[in-house]
Write a protein that holds these residues in place. Structure first.
Motif, PDB file in Angstrom:
ATOM      1  N   PRO A 127       3.020  47.172  46.043  1.00  0.00           N
ATOM      2  CA  PRO A 127       2.646  48.167  45.363  1.00  0.00           C
ATOM      3  C   PRO A 127       1.160  48.027  44.981  1.00  0.00           C
ATOM      4  O   PRO A 127       0.916  46.947  44.050  1.00  0.00           O
ATOM      5  N   MET A 128       0.190  48.913  44.965  1.00  0.00           N
ATOM      6  CA  MET A 128      -1.066  48.602  44.622  1.00  0.00           C
ATOM      7  C   MET A 128      -1.372  48.508  43.006  1.00  0.00           C
ATOM      8  O   MET A 128      -2.384  48.189  42.550  1.00  0.00           O
ATOM      9  N   TYR A 129      -0.307  49.231  42.194  1.00  0.00           N
ATOM     10  CA  TYR A 129      -0.505  49.285  40.727  1.00  0.00           C
ATOM     11  C   TYR A 129      -0.565  47.841  40.247  1.00  0.00           C
ATOM     12  O   TYR A 129      -0.719  47.480  39.165  1.00  0.00           O
ATOM     13  N   TYR A 130       0.237  47.045  41.009  1.00  0.00           N
ATOM     14  CA  TYR A 130      -0.147  45.401  40.655  1.00  0.00           C
ATOM     15  C   TYR A 130      -1.365  44.902  40.554  1.00  0.00           C
ATOM     16  O   TYR A 130      -1.788  44.061  39.688  1.00  0.00           O
ATOM     17  N   VAL A 131      -2.156  45.438  41.328  1.00  0.00           N
ATOM     18  CA  VAL A 131      -3.340  44.988  41.443  1.00  0.00           C
ATOM     19  C   VAL A 131      -4.342  45.607  40.722  1.00  0.00           C
ATOM     20  O   VAL A 131      -5.281  45.338  39.846  1.00  0.00           O
ATOM     21  N   GLN A 132      -4.024  46.822  40.629  1.00  0.00           N
ATOM     22  CA  GLN A 132      -5.078  47.876  40.016  1.00  0.00           C
ATOM     23  C   GLN A 132      -4.680  47.953  38.547  1.00  0.00           C
ATOM     24  O   GLN A 132      -5.253  48.942  37.790  1.00  0.00           O
ATOM     25  N   SER A 133      -3.714  47.308  38.128  1.00  0.00           N
ATOM     26  CA  SER A 133      -3.474  47.217  36.562  1.00  0.00           C
ATOM     27  C   SER A 133      -4.296  46.030  35.836  1.00  0.00           C
ATOM     28  O   SER A 133      -4.201  46.108  34.602  1.00  0.00           O
ATOM     29  N   ALA A 134      -4.841  45.309  36.722  1.00  0.00           N
ATOM     30  CA  ALA A 134      -5.932  44.340  36.393  1.00  0.00           C
ATOM     31  C   ALA A 134      -7.011  44.892  35.261  1.00  0.00           C
ATOM     32  O   ALA A 134      -7.440  44.420  34.305  1.00  0.00           O
ATOM     33  N   PRO A 135      -7.903  45.796  35.604  1.00  0.00           N
ATOM     34  CA  PRO A 135      -8.774  46.600  34.521  1.00  0.00           C
ATOM     35  C   PRO A 135      -8.124  46.685  33.208  1.00  0.00           C
ATOM     36  O   PRO A 135      -8.546  46.313  32.237  1.00  0.00           O
ATOM     37  N   LEU A 136      -6.963  47.398  33.184  1.00  0.00           N
ATOM     38  CA  LEU A 136      -6.232  47.967  32.048  1.00  0.00           C
ATOM     39  C   LEU A 136      -5.817  46.666  31.219  1.00  0.00           C
ATOM     40  O   LEU A 136      -6.287  46.519  30.110  1.00  0.00           O
ATOM     41  N   ILE A 137      -5.244  45.603  31.809  1.00  0.00           N
ATOM     42  CA  ILE A 137      -4.727  44.564  30.930  1.00  0.00           C
ATOM     43  C   ILE A 137      -5.842  43.822  30.568  1.00  0.00           C
ATOM     44  O   ILE A 137      -5.905  43.439  29.287  1.00  0.00           O
ATOM     45  N   CYS A 138      -6.763  43.455  31.558  1.00  0.00           N
ATOM     46  CA  CYS A 138      -7.747  42.584  30.952  1.00  0.00           C
ATOM     47  C   CYS A 138      -9.004  43.135  30.247  1.00  0.00           C
ATOM     48  O   CYS A 138      -9.528  42.614  29.256  1.00  0.00           O
ATOM     49  N   PHE A 139      -9.082  44.422  30.116  1.00  0.00           N
ATOM     50  CA  PHE A 139      -9.966  45.275  29.321  1.00  0.00           C
ATOM     51  C   PHE A 139      -9.340  45.095  28.062  1.00  0.00           C
ATOM     52  O   PHE A 139     -10.079  44.920  26.865  1.00  0.00           O
ATOM     53  N   SER A 140      -7.852  45.504  27.921  1.00  0.00           N
ATOM     54  CA  SER A 140      -7.349  45.317  26.572  1.00  0.00           C
ATOM     55  C   SER A 140      -7.379  43.887  25.979  1.00  0.00           C
ATOM     56  O   SER A 140      -7.431  43.595  24.916  1.00  0.00           O
ATOM     57  N   LEU A 141      -7.063  42.921  26.902  1.00  0.00           N
ATOM     58  CA  LEU A 141      -7.180  41.581  26.389  1.00  0.00           C
ATOM     59  C   LEU A 141      -8.606  41.229  25.767  1.00  0.00           C
ATOM     60  O   LEU A 141      -8.732  40.456  24.823  1.00  0.00           O
ATOM     61  N   THR A 142      -9.548  41.544  26.558  1.00  0.00           N
ATOM     62  CA  THR A 142     -11.081  41.290  26.165  1.00  0.00           C
ATOM     63  C   THR A 142     -11.153  41.976  24.854  1.00  0.00           C
ATOM     64  O   THR A 142     -11.861  41.341  23.886  1.00  0.00           O
ATOM     65  N   ALA A 143     -10.763  43.262  24.744  1.00  0.00           N
ATOM     66  CA  ALA A 143     -11.136  43.779  23.343  1.00  0.00           C
ATOM     67  C   ALA A 143     -10.470  43.052  22.313  1.00  0.00           C
ATOM     68  O   ALA A 143     -10.952  42.996  21.107  1.00  0.00           O
ATOM     69  N   PHE A 144      -9.254  42.493  22.422  1.00  0.00           N
ATOM     70  CA  PHE A 144      -8.559  41.773  21.537  1.00  0.00           C
ATOM     71  C   PHE A 144      -9.250  40.513  21.254  1.00  0.00           C
ATOM     72  O   PHE A 144      -9.477  40.134  20.005  1.00  0.00           O
ATOM     73  N   ARG A 145      -9.713  39.778  22.115  1.00  0.00           N
ATOM     74  CA  ARG A 145     -10.657  38.574  22.202  1.00  0.00           C
ATOM     75  C   ARG A 145     -11.999  38.852  21.347  1.00  0.00           C
ATOM     76  O   ARG A 145     -12.413  37.961  20.623  1.00  0.00           O
ATOM     77  N   ILE A 146     -12.386  40.065  21.698  1.00  0.00           N
ATOM     78  CA  ILE A 146     -13.872  40.615  20.902  1.00  0.00           C
ATOM     79  C   ILE A 146     -13.548  40.417  19.479  1.00  0.00           C
ATOM     80  O   ILE A 146     -14.094  40.210  18.583  1.00  0.00           O
ATOM     81  N   VAL A 147     -12.338  41.166  19.117  1.00  0.00           N
ATOM     82  CA  VAL A 147     -11.945  41.386  17.655  1.00  0.00           C
ATOM     83  C   VAL A 147     -11.595  39.996  17.099  1.00  0.00           C
ATOM     84  O   VAL A 147     -12.222  39.931  15.823  1.00  0.00           O
ATOM     85  N   GLN A 148     -11.238  39.150  17.649  1.00  0.00           N
ATOM     86  CA  GLN A 148     -10.988  37.416  17.170  1.00  0.00           C
ATOM     87  C   GLN A 148     -12.302  36.999  16.906  1.00  0.00           C
ATOM     88  O   GLN A 148     -12.560  36.317  15.973  1.00  0.00           O
ATOM     89  N   ARG A 149     -13.189  37.116  17.884  1.00  0.00           N
ATOM     90  CA  ARG A 149     -14.394  36.640  17.699  1.00  0.00           C
ATOM     91  C   ARG A 149     -15.309  37.336  16.671  1.00  0.00           C
ATOM     92  O   ARG A 149     -16.166  36.612  15.922  1.00  0.00           O
ATOM     93  N   TRP A 150     -15.159  38.476  16.469  1.00  0.00           N
ATOM     94  CA  TRP A 150     -15.985  39.400  15.435  1.00  0.00           C
ATOM     95  C   TRP A 150     -15.520  38.760  13.977  1.00  0.00           C
ATOM     96  O   TRP A 150     -16.447  38.786  13.305  1.00  0.00           O
TER      97      TRP A 150
END
Length: 178
Positions: A127-150
């Motif tokens: 199912p392509m949603y396994y591959v295409q979930s990468a942006p959502l998961i990783c953008f959310s994780l990046t936002a979390f990491r930005i808050v940590q750095r901030w």
């Protein structure tokens, strides 16, 4: 539980990227061996390798944010004292956070459309949603990491704490990137 959360905080992206790199290397090695030694080509190998690469690319954004690694012009910021540098970092991280939070709903809509379409990959039937979930998961994780750095930079700019980054062995090192 605390140790697991600490390990996830410190090593999640790095661990996954290493696993994906090993997977890509093994799969492509098997493909080369089967093509040139056995005379047969595997239909699934390039597809799986491509999907692992996509996930690695999106995870690398979060990893680089966590480790203060990014492309930027450093000379102007270096003229300022530590608190001035931290203020510029806070501003930069705020802009980055707004950008990623802006992208998250679009990544969600993209994933939702993929789930609704029922699309599967051509060679493996994944199912392509396994591959295409990468942006959502990783953008959310990046936002979390930005808050940590901030938070770290905010304490440096307005508090009494040094600009530090936690290391895996429980110690702290100063973040070298500006």
């Amino acid at each position: 539980m605390k140790k697991i959360l600490h390990w996830l905080d410190e090593y999640l992206e790095e661990f996954l990227m290493v696993v994906f790199l090993i997977g890509m290397t093994v799969i492509m090695g098997i493909q080369v061996l089967s093509r040139y030694v056995l005379g047969i080509s595997l239909s699934w190998s390039e597809e799986i390798t491509r999907y692992l690469f996509i996930w690695s690319a999106f995870l690398s954004v979060s990893y680089c944010t966590k480790k203060c690694i990014s492309i930027k012009i450093d000379q102007f910021i270096q003229m300022f004292p530590k608190r001035g540098k931290a203020m510029f970092k806070v501003l930069n991280l705020t802009v980055e956070f707004i950008f990623f939070v802006y992208l998250i709903p679009y990544a969600f809509l993209y994933l939702k459309a993929t789930v609704e379409s029922g699309q599967v990959s051509p060679a493996c039937g994944i199912p392509m949603y396994y591959v295409q979930s990468a942006p959502l998961i990783c953008f959310s994780l990046t936002a979390f990491r930005i808050v940590q750095r901030w938070t770290i930079e905010w304490k440096t700019a307005f508090g009494h704490k040094k600009n530090v980054e936690k290391t895996g062995n429980g110690g702290e090192t100063e973040c070298q990137q500006s």
